[in-house]
Structure formats: structure tokens, C-alpha cells
Design a protein around this motif. Structure first.
Motif, PDB file in Angstrom:
ATOM      1  N   THR A  29       1.052  -1.329  -0.027  1.00 40.17           N
ATOM      2  CA  THR A  29      -0.118   0.183   0.069  1.00 40.17           C
ATOM      3  C   THR A  29       0.858   1.292  -0.176  1.00 40.17           C
ATOM      4  N   SER A  30       2.039   1.156   0.845  1.00 43.41           N
ATOM      5  CA  SER A  30       2.750   2.430   0.692  1.00 43.41           C
ATOM      6  C   SER A  30       3.353   2.853  -0.479  1.00 43.41           C
ATOM      7  N   ILE A  89       3.544   5.957  -5.526  1.00 40.36           N
ATOM      8  CA  ILE A  89       3.518   6.237  -6.935  1.00 40.36           C
ATOM      9  C   ILE A  89       2.178   6.964  -7.333  1.00 40.36           C
ATOM     10  N   ARG A  90       1.096   6.810  -6.739  1.00 37.08           N
ATOM     11  CA  ARG A  90      -0.163   7.403  -7.082  1.00 37.08           C
ATOM     12  C   ARG A  90      -0.213   8.971  -6.950  1.00 37.08           C
ATOM     13  N   LEU A  93      -6.263  -5.006  -7.021  1.00 36.87           N
ATOM     14  CA  LEU A  93      -6.082  -3.984  -6.271  1.00 36.87           C
ATOM     15  C   LEU A  93      -7.163  -2.958  -6.359  1.00 36.87           C
ATOM     16  N   PHE A  94      -7.654  -2.569  -7.673  1.00 37.41           N
ATOM     17  CA  PHE A  94      -8.524  -1.578  -7.755  1.00 37.41           C
ATOM     18  C   PHE A  94      -9.920  -1.945  -7.226  1.00 37.41           C
ATOM     19  N   PRO A  97       2.613  -4.349  -5.358  1.00 33.04           N
ATOM     20  CA  PRO A  97       4.053  -4.838  -5.706  1.00 33.04           C
ATOM     21  C   PRO A  97       4.425  -6.195  -5.383  1.00 33.04           C
ATOM     22  N   SER A  98       3.908  -6.881  -4.441  1.00 28.85           N
ATOM     23  CA  SER A  98       4.159  -8.122  -4.272  1.00 28.85           C
ATOM     24  C   SER A  98       3.640  -9.157  -5.376  1.00 28.85           C
TER      25      SER A  98
END
Length: 181
Positions: free
Chosen positions: A10-11, A16-17, A86-87, A150-151
């Protein structure tokens, strides 16, 4: 440990976002995701190599590595882990690319990119940075576009690299000829 991994995921995504999005990067990341769709750029390169008698075996190895990665990732691991995209967990997120229908882990774009880049780097060492830069940009585009954690991408890197290693082993072991594998 799973909570720590989720927090790290999440971090990274929030960084990035909140810090990297620009209209130019939006277009570039869509481009990289699109050429990585179904391993398209890698399939084109593999077919180009297959046409050449000199590099035919390298092209065939790329295809084998892509198939191994696909079968292991899309065929097995995604159905074992069944990780939602994710979304689906972020209300109101506006996506810049089409919503994939498959599960999230591991990233198929990343798997195919690192499987193919590994084969190319093995045979064309001089261009290794170019191959891995392209693979890395495709992988990063999946994070940038909010398609993967990312994972998921890390899992794709590992699976793609493993697919490459397995392919090289198979060709060295079972297809010994004049050429060095």
C-alpha cells in the motif's frame, strides 16, 4: 507478516499514485502495459528470431519460457491464490487502462517480460540492460496503472526468472547439439 506485506504494498502504491503521475507518464505507462499484454512484444521478438535460421533456437526458447510462465502463473498460481485485483479494494478509483478479469497474483505481464528478457539476456549479453529495462517498464506500468500490488509484480519477476532458468536447463539437457546452450 501478511499485514506487513500489505502495508508495504500500500505504501509503495500510494507513493506512486501521489508523486509520480503526470499526463506524459500516464500515456507512457498505458503504452508499456499494452505492449506487454499477453506477452505481445515478446512474442513478436520471438517470432522475429524464429524466422532467422541463426537465432531460431533462441526464439523457440523464448516461446517455451513464455509458455512455462503462462501455465504456472495464469494456469496454476492465480487459481491457488485467488488474489483480488487492487482496484477492487479502492472505492472510486479511476483506471487508465481496461480492467483485467483474471486474479492478481502473480503479474502475468511481469512474468512474461522477465521470462523473455532472461532468455534474450542469456544469448545477447551486450543488450541485457535494454531487455531488462523494457521488462522493468512493463512491470512498473502495472503498479502505476493500479492493476497490481508490488508483491504481485515481485512474484512475476520470480516466476518469469524461474521460467527462464527452467527453459535454459531443458534446452541444455535435452537439446544438446553443436550450439552451446
Amino acid at each position: 507478516m501478511i499485514t506487513a506485506m500489505c502495508n508495504i504494498d500500500t505504501s509503495i502504491l500510494e507513493f506512486i499514485r501521489n508523486n509520480l503521475h503526470t499526463p506524459i507518464l500516464d500515456k507512457l505507462m498505458i503504452f508499456f502495459t499494452n505492449i506487454g499484454e499477453s506477452g505481445a512484444v515478446w512474442l513478436v521478438i520471438a517470432l522475429g528470431l524464429i524466422i532467422s535460421k541463426k537465432y531460431r533456437k533462441v526464439g523457440l526458447m523464448m516461446l517455451v519460457a513464455l509458455v512455462i510462465g503462462y501455465l504456472m502463473g495464469e494456469g496454476i498460481l492465480k487459481h491457488i491464490f485467488k488474489r483480488e485485483r487492487l482496484f477492487t479494494h479502492v472505492p472510486g478509483i479511476e483506471l487508465l487502462a481496461k480492467r483485467p478479469k483474471s486474479y492478481s497474483f502473480p503479474s502475468g505481464h511481469t512474468t512474461s517480460s522477465f521470462a523473455a528478457a532472461g532468455i534474450l539476456a542469456y544469448y545477447f549479453r551486450r543488450y541485457t540492460p535494454v531487455f531488462y529495462l523494457l521488462a522493468g517498464l512493463i512491470a512498473f506500468s502495472r503498479l502505476y496503472l493500479y492493476m497490481h500490488y508490488p508483491s504481485d509484480v515481485l512474484g512475476g519477476i520470480i516466476l518469469g526468472t524461474l521460467s527462464c532458468i527452467i527453459t535454459i536447463y531443458i534446452f541444455k539437457k535435452f537439446f544438446k547439439k553443436k550450439n552451446n546452450y
